[in-house]
Design a protein around this motif. Structure first.
Motif, PDB file in Angstrom:
ATOM      1  N   ASP A 123     -26.186  27.383  16.958  1.00  0.00           N
ATOM      2  CA  ASP A 123     -26.492  26.130  17.647  1.00  0.00           C
ATOM      3  C   ASP A 123     -25.557  25.984  18.850  1.00  0.00           C
ATOM      4  OD1 ASP A 123     -27.153  23.616  18.463  1.00  0.00           O
ATOM      5  OD2 ASP A 123     -27.164  22.732  16.470  1.00  0.00           O
ATOM      6  N   LEU A 124     -25.971  26.521  19.984  1.00  0.00           N
ATOM      7  CA  LEU A 124     -25.126  26.517  21.178  1.00  0.00           C
ATOM      8  C   LEU A 124     -24.894  25.108  21.703  1.00  0.00           C
ATOM      9  CD1 LEU A 124     -26.600  29.607  23.078  1.00  0.00           C
ATOM     10  CD2 LEU A 124     -24.564  29.511  21.622  1.00  0.00           C
ATOM     11  N   ARG A 125     -25.888  24.232  21.579  1.00  0.00           N
ATOM     12  CA  ARG A 125     -25.715  22.868  22.061  1.00  0.00           C
ATOM     13  C   ARG A 125     -24.638  22.142  21.248  1.00  0.00           C
ATOM     14  NH1 ARG A 125     -31.363  23.434  22.953  1.00  0.00           N
ATOM     15  NH2 ARG A 125     -31.908  23.061  25.150  1.00  0.00           N
ATOM     16  N   MET A 126     -24.647  22.331  19.925  1.00  0.00           N
ATOM     17  CA  MET A 126     -23.623  21.715  19.089  1.00  0.00           C
ATOM     18  C   MET A 126     -22.241  22.247  19.459  1.00  0.00           C
ATOM     19  SD  MET A 126     -21.415  22.345  16.340  1.00  0.00           S
ATOM     20  CE  MET A 126     -22.087  23.715  15.392  1.00  0.00           C
ATOM     21  N   LEU A 127     -22.143  23.552  19.681  1.00  0.00           N
ATOM     22  CA  LEU A 127     -20.852  24.135  20.023  1.00  0.00           C
ATOM     23  C   LEU A 127     -20.364  23.635  21.384  1.00  0.00           C
ATOM     24  CD1 LEU A 127     -21.372  27.836  18.831  1.00  0.00           C
ATOM     25  CD2 LEU A 127     -20.032  26.034  17.724  1.00  0.00           C
ATOM     26  N   ALA A 128     -21.308  23.443  22.323  1.00  0.00           N
ATOM     27  CA  ALA A 128     -20.914  22.943  23.640  1.00  0.00           C
ATOM     28  C   ALA A 128     -20.336  21.542  23.555  1.00  0.00           C
ATOM     29  CB  ALA A 128     -22.116  22.962  24.583  1.00  0.00           C
ATOM     30  N   ARG A 129     -20.827  20.745  22.579  1.00  0.00           N
ATOM     31  CA  ARG A 129     -20.317  19.385  22.427  1.00  0.00           C
ATOM     32  C   ARG A 129     -19.073  19.312  21.536  1.00  0.00           C
ATOM     33  NH1 ARG A 129     -25.992  18.305  22.220  1.00  0.00           N
ATOM     34  NH2 ARG A 129     -25.976  18.565  19.957  1.00  0.00           N
ATOM     35  N   ASN A 130     -18.844  20.330  20.736  1.00  0.00           N
ATOM     36  CA  ASN A 130     -17.758  20.289  19.766  1.00  0.00           C
ATOM     37  C   ASN A 130     -16.666  21.266  20.181  1.00  0.00           C
ATOM     38  OD1 ASN A 130     -16.163  20.049  17.470  1.00  0.00           O
ATOM     39  ND2 ASN A 130     -17.909  19.961  16.092  1.00  0.00           N
ATOM     40  N   GLY A 131     -15.924  20.884  21.209  1.00  0.00           N
ATOM     41  CA  GLY A 131     -14.883  21.763  21.730  1.00  0.00           C
ATOM     42  C   GLY A 131     -13.800  22.071  20.719  1.00  0.00           C
ATOM     43  N   ALA A 132     -13.464  21.112  19.854  1.00  0.00           N
ATOM     44  CA  ALA A 132     -12.424  21.338  18.854  1.00  0.00           C
ATOM     45  C   ALA A 132     -12.819  22.468  17.912  1.00  0.00           C
ATOM     46  CB  ALA A 132     -12.177  20.054  18.060  1.00  0.00           C
ATOM     47  N   LEU A 133     -14.088  22.516  17.512  1.00  0.00           N
ATOM     48  CA  LEU A 133     -14.554  23.564  16.610  1.00  0.00           C
ATOM     49  C   LEU A 133     -14.535  24.923  17.302  1.00  0.00           C
ATOM     50  CD1 LEU A 133     -15.736  24.199  13.819  1.00  0.00           C
ATOM     51  CD2 LEU A 133     -18.014  23.746  14.763  1.00  0.00           C
ATOM     52  N   VAL A 134     -14.939  24.973  18.558  1.00  0.00           N
ATOM     53  CA  VAL A 134     -14.926  26.232  19.304  1.00  0.00           C
ATOM     54  C   VAL A 134     -13.498  26.761  19.424  1.00  0.00           C
ATOM     55  CG1 VAL A 134     -15.381  27.299  21.543  1.00  0.00           C
ATOM     56  CG2 VAL A 134     -17.027  25.695  20.573  1.00  0.00           C
ATOM     57  N   ARG A 135     -12.541  25.874  19.694  1.00  0.00           N
ATOM     58  CA  ARG A 135     -11.141  26.308  19.803  1.00  0.00           C
ATOM     59  C   ARG A 135     -10.618  26.815  18.464  1.00  0.00           C
ATOM     60  NH1 ARG A 135     -11.159  21.662  23.054  1.00  0.00           N
ATOM     61  NH2 ARG A 135     -10.202  20.365  21.424  1.00  0.00           N
ATOM     62  N   THR A 136     -11.089  26.223  17.379  1.00  0.00           N
ATOM     63  CA  THR A 136     -10.688  26.713  16.060  1.00  0.00           C
ATOM     64  C   THR A 136     -11.220  28.123  15.834  1.00  0.00           C
ATOM     65  OG1 THR A 136     -10.560  24.499  15.088  1.00  0.00           O
ATOM     66  CG2 THR A 136     -10.894  26.320  13.574  1.00  0.00           C
ATOM     67  N   TYR A 137     -12.477  28.351  16.221  1.00  0.00           N
ATOM     68  CA  TYR A 137     -13.031  29.699  16.107  1.00  0.00           C
ATOM     69  C   TYR A 137     -12.219  30.699  16.937  1.00  0.00           C
ATOM     70  CZ  TYR A 137     -17.304  27.706  14.031  1.00  0.00           C
ATOM     71  OH  TYR A 137     -18.208  27.079  13.223  1.00  0.00           O
ATOM     72  N   LEU A 138     -11.823  30.301  18.139  1.00  0.00           N
ATOM     73  CA  LEU A 138     -11.050  31.189  19.005  1.00  0.00           C
ATOM     74  C   LEU A 138      -9.700  31.518  18.372  1.00  0.00           C
ATOM     75  CD1 LEU A 138     -10.595  32.658  21.691  1.00  0.00           C
ATOM     76  CD2 LEU A 138      -9.785  30.489  22.651  1.00  0.00           C
ATOM     77  N   ARG A 139      -9.013  30.497  17.870  1.00  0.00           N
ATOM     78  CA  ARG A 139      -7.724  30.742  17.201  1.00  0.00           C
ATOM     79  C   ARG A 139      -7.895  31.691  16.019  1.00  0.00           C
ATOM     80  NH1 ARG A 139      -7.092  25.213  17.430  1.00  0.00           N
ATOM     81  NH2 ARG A 139      -7.646  25.120  15.217  1.00  0.00           N
ATOM     82  N   HIS A 140      -8.925  31.440  15.220  1.00  0.00           N
ATOM     83  CA  HIS A 140      -9.133  32.235  14.014  1.00  0.00           C
ATOM     84  C   HIS A 140      -9.422  33.699  14.370  1.00  0.00           C
ATOM     85  CE1 HIS A 140      -9.721  32.288   9.697  1.00  0.00           C
ATOM     86  NE2 HIS A 140     -10.841  32.969   9.837  1.00  0.00           N
ATOM     87  N   GLY A 141     -10.271  33.916  15.369  1.00  0.00           N
ATOM     88  CA  GLY A 141     -10.601  35.279  15.761  1.00  0.00           C
ATOM     89  C   GLY A 141      -9.400  36.038  16.298  1.00  0.00           C
ATOM     90  N   LEU A 142      -8.609  35.405  17.163  1.00  0.00           N
ATOM     91  CA  LEU A 142      -7.428  36.069  17.721  1.00  0.00           C
ATOM     92  C   LEU A 142      -6.388  36.353  16.645  1.00  0.00           C
ATOM     93  CD1 LEU A 142      -6.940  34.147  21.099  1.00  0.00           C
ATOM     94  CD2 LEU A 142      -7.807  36.462  20.769  1.00  0.00           C
ATOM     95  N   THR A 143      -6.223  35.408  15.723  1.00  0.00           N
ATOM     96  CA  THR A 143      -5.251  35.617  14.646  1.00  0.00           C
ATOM     97  C   THR A 143      -5.617  36.828  13.811  1.00  0.00           C
ATOM     98  OG1 THR A 143      -4.739  33.251  14.514  1.00  0.00           O
ATOM     99  CG2 THR A 143      -4.206  34.592  12.590  1.00  0.00           C
ATOM    100  N   TYR A 144      -6.890  36.945  13.461  1.00  0.00           N
ATOM    101  CA  TYR A 144      -7.290  38.058  12.610  1.00  0.00           C
ATOM    102  C   TYR A 144      -7.397  39.370  13.369  1.00  0.00           C
ATOM    103  CZ  TYR A 144      -7.619  35.749   8.196  1.00  0.00           C
ATOM    104  OH  TYR A 144      -7.283  35.113   7.036  1.00  0.00           O
ATOM    105  N   LEU A 145      -7.519  39.309  14.675  1.00  0.00           N
ATOM    106  CA  LEU A 145      -7.421  40.540  15.451  1.00  0.00           C
ATOM    107  C   LEU A 145      -6.038  41.168  15.229  1.00  0.00           C
ATOM    108  CD1 LEU A 145      -8.501  40.970  19.167  1.00  0.00           C
ATOM    109  CD2 LEU A 145      -6.510  42.100  18.252  1.00  0.00           C
ATOM    110  N   VAL A 146      -5.003  40.337  15.303  1.00  0.00           N
ATOM    111  CA  VAL A 146      -3.638  40.838  15.092  1.00  0.00           C
ATOM    112  C   VAL A 146      -3.427  41.240  13.636  1.00  0.00           C
ATOM    113  CG1 VAL A 146      -1.185  40.291  15.290  1.00  0.00           C
ATOM    114  CG2 VAL A 146      -2.796  39.359  16.944  1.00  0.00           C
ATOM    115  N   ILE A 147      -3.889  40.401  12.707  1.00  0.00           N
ATOM    116  CA  ILE A 147      -3.682  40.683  11.289  1.00  0.00           C
ATOM    117  C   ILE A 147      -4.301  42.011  10.886  1.00  0.00           C
ATOM    118  CG2 ILE A 147      -4.379  39.961   8.964  1.00  0.00           C
ATOM    119  CD1 ILE A 147      -3.883  37.064   9.850  1.00  0.00           C
ATOM    120  N   TYR A 148      -5.532  42.259  11.319  1.00  0.00           N
ATOM    121  CA  TYR A 148      -6.197  43.493  10.918  1.00  0.00           C
ATOM    122  C   TYR A 148      -5.662  44.702  11.685  1.00  0.00           C
ATOM    123  CZ  TYR A 148      -9.481  41.187   7.832  1.00  0.00           C
ATOM    124  OH  TYR A 148     -10.031  40.483   6.792  1.00  0.00           O
TER     125      TYR A 148
END
Length: 522
Positions: free
Chosen positions: A311-336
């Motif tokens: 749901d791209l429209r929901m993600l465009a309106r929910n910046g906090a959730l998108v930033r959480t996804y970004l943090r989570h992805g970068l963190t696990y890039l380093v972890i793995y």
């Protein structure tokens, strides 16, 4: 539907609009749809005790099912060398065993989350468990390396069902009882995933050393069967309409068909990107053209489908959730990067066996489990995520100092320090997703969280293949560690600058008729 129309009797605030960290386990305001009856035992303005609502029978299959994906993602780490020797392939080729499962999981998690939101989490959970059984048998008997990769793809699809289904079950239980899901319940779910991922290398090394690497696949059969039996016995039956639509609300889109074309476009674009990443030593630039075309087609289609896969429209309106996804992805890039890179380095440079490598990584596992418990007991989100980012940079810095002849105590301390961010970031980001996700789409939102994690993992396996080539080395480990330092500092900056994590911060609302997500303070 306006937010005021969604308030329960007595003006109680909807549960989804309140961060779980801010609601005491036994004294939160009930989350009720307009016109819904008060759950038994739930008085107006107060929630019932969380014990009966989120008891052991409900949680046991959810916890067992949720550990299948993370334990399989890391259990194979200490078996890669043995698999490579049996099939006469190097580190760059065995990286496909890692990436293939992550590709399937990255596509499968939001797909299964969407299905759980629509047809019911119990059905999705059970189907996933059966798929895991089939994958375990196929991997244990695979005569060729190609079939082994196929078994990892099937394993990724099957294990992808449990976590988004579990999050959907918890949200449904919360709405049924009028009791907000307690933070410690979410913490247990996170601990099951994190703890299993953390002990995976040790378990994989033990199985590979005692019963052979095929046992790493076969062990999935009894685990999945136990999860299946628990789900059939104890999980509440799915309603015929898993997400009842409200007139004029965005939830009415649940009557629309699922989005197989969106899933196919996402999988195809991700596959092109993954193949490109796995050959960074000799970049296949021609793959970027179809990847770009497929990504553009995906965006075009998602904006037109009544029930899009993403749901791209929901993600465009929910910046906090998108930033959480970004943090989570970068963190696990380093972890793995560290998880897979360190285990291979221990075997090929330090001279440890598969079992010894697993034991050396045990302090990392223990530190991750302890910090996950600590993170589940905290009420804020910013503080643990900040500590996690600092430790990520510091732990990566310690790995810069390691050499093939480093003493055992240095290896153990390096692993233990790196376990801290695993625990804190996992629970912190999970709580953030639960608070920020739209009330009627928590399964899909949780699936996208795992997609972000697996995109990080795919990138990590690609970097390991590039930096190690056919064999691990000190210089390769140091380059991995340097990447960790840089990304740890970037995560620290992103966490401190994220306004959505301030006390009282509120995420952007989703579609009409859904409750806005919220940020939470640290």
């Amino acid at each position: 539907m306006s937010d005021s129309a969604r308030l329960g009797r007595g003006g109680a605030v909807p549960e989804a609009a309140i961060p779980p960290a801010a609601i005491p386990a036994a004294a939160g305001a009930p989350a009720q749809e307009a016109g819904a009856r008060t759950a038994p035992g739930a008085a107006t303005g107060s929630a019932p005790s969380s014990g009966p609502a989120f008891g052991p029978r409900l949680m046991a299959p959810l916890l067992l099912g949720s550990l299948l994906n993370p334990i399989n993602s890391t259990m194979i780490a200490t078996a890669l060398v043995a698999i490579g020797q049996d099939f006469h392939v190097g580190a760059a080729d065995t990286a496909w065993l890692v990436s293939a499962m992550y590709l399937a999981s990255a596509v499968g998690q939001p797909s299964m989350g969407r299905l759980a939101d629509r047809i019911g989490p119990r059905r999705v959970f059970a189907a996933g468990a059966l798929t895991v059984c089939a994958a375990g048998v196929l991997g244990a008997l695979a005569p060729t390396f190609a079939l082994l990769i196929v078994s990892r793809v099937v394993l990724g699809i099957g294990t992808a069902a449990a976590y988004p289904a579990a999050m959907a079950v918890l949200r449904a239980e919360s709405l049924r009882t009028g009791c907000p899901t307690p933070r410690h319940v979410l913490g247990r779910l996170s601990l099951a995933a994190l703890g299993s991922a953390a002990v995976g290398p040790t378990l994989g090394g033990l199985l590979a050393a005692t019963a052979g690497w095929r046992a790493v696949f076969a062990v999935n059969v009894p685990l999945a069967l136990l999860a299946l039996v628990g789900a059939l016995l104890w999980l509440p039956a799915d309603r015929k309409d898993a997400r009842p639509a409200h007139a004029g609300s965005a939830s009415a889109s649940t009557s629309a068909p699922l989005d197989p074309l969106g899933i196919a476009l996402f999988a195809a674009a991700l596959t092109c990107a993954m193949v490109f990443l796995l050959h960074l030593e000799d970049p296949q630039w021609l793959l970027m053209a179809p990847a770009g075309v497929l990504a553009g087609a995906l965006v075009w289609w998602q904006l037109r489908h009544p029930a899009p896969f993403i749901d791209l429209r929901m993600l465009a309106r929910n910046g906090a959730l998108v930033r959480t996804y970004l943090r989570h992805g970068l963190t696990y890039l380093v972890i793995y990067c560290v998880l897979y890179g360190f285990s291979q380095w221990l075997e090929q440079v330090h001279g440890a066996s598969s079992f010894q490598a697993g034991l050396i990584m045990l302090p990392m596992s223990l530190a991750a489990a302890v910090c996950s418990l600590m993170g589940a007991r905290t009420k804020g989100i910013r503080a643990p995520l900040t500590v996690a980012a600092v430790c990520l940079a510091l732990g990566s810095g310690v790995f810069l100092l390691l050499q093939g002849a480093s003493p055992l105590v240095a290896l153990l301390c390096a692993g233990a320090l790196f376990g801290i961010p695993q625990g804190l970031s996992s629970t912190g980001n999970q709580a953030a997703v639960y608070a920020q996700a739209p009330a009627d789409g928590v399964g899909a939102a949780a699936g996208l969280q795992r997609t972000a994690q697996y995109l990080g993992a795919i990138t990590a396996s690609s970097l390991i293949g590039l930096l190690y080539g056919q064999r691990a080395s000190d210089s390769g480990l140091h380059e991995i560690a340097l990447i960790g330092v840089v990304l740890g500092l970037l995560l620290l900056t992103l966490t401190l600058a994220d306004r959505g994590l301030r006390p009282g911060a509120t995420g952007t609302g989703t579609a009409t008729g859904t409750t806005p997500g919220t940020g939470t303070g640290g």
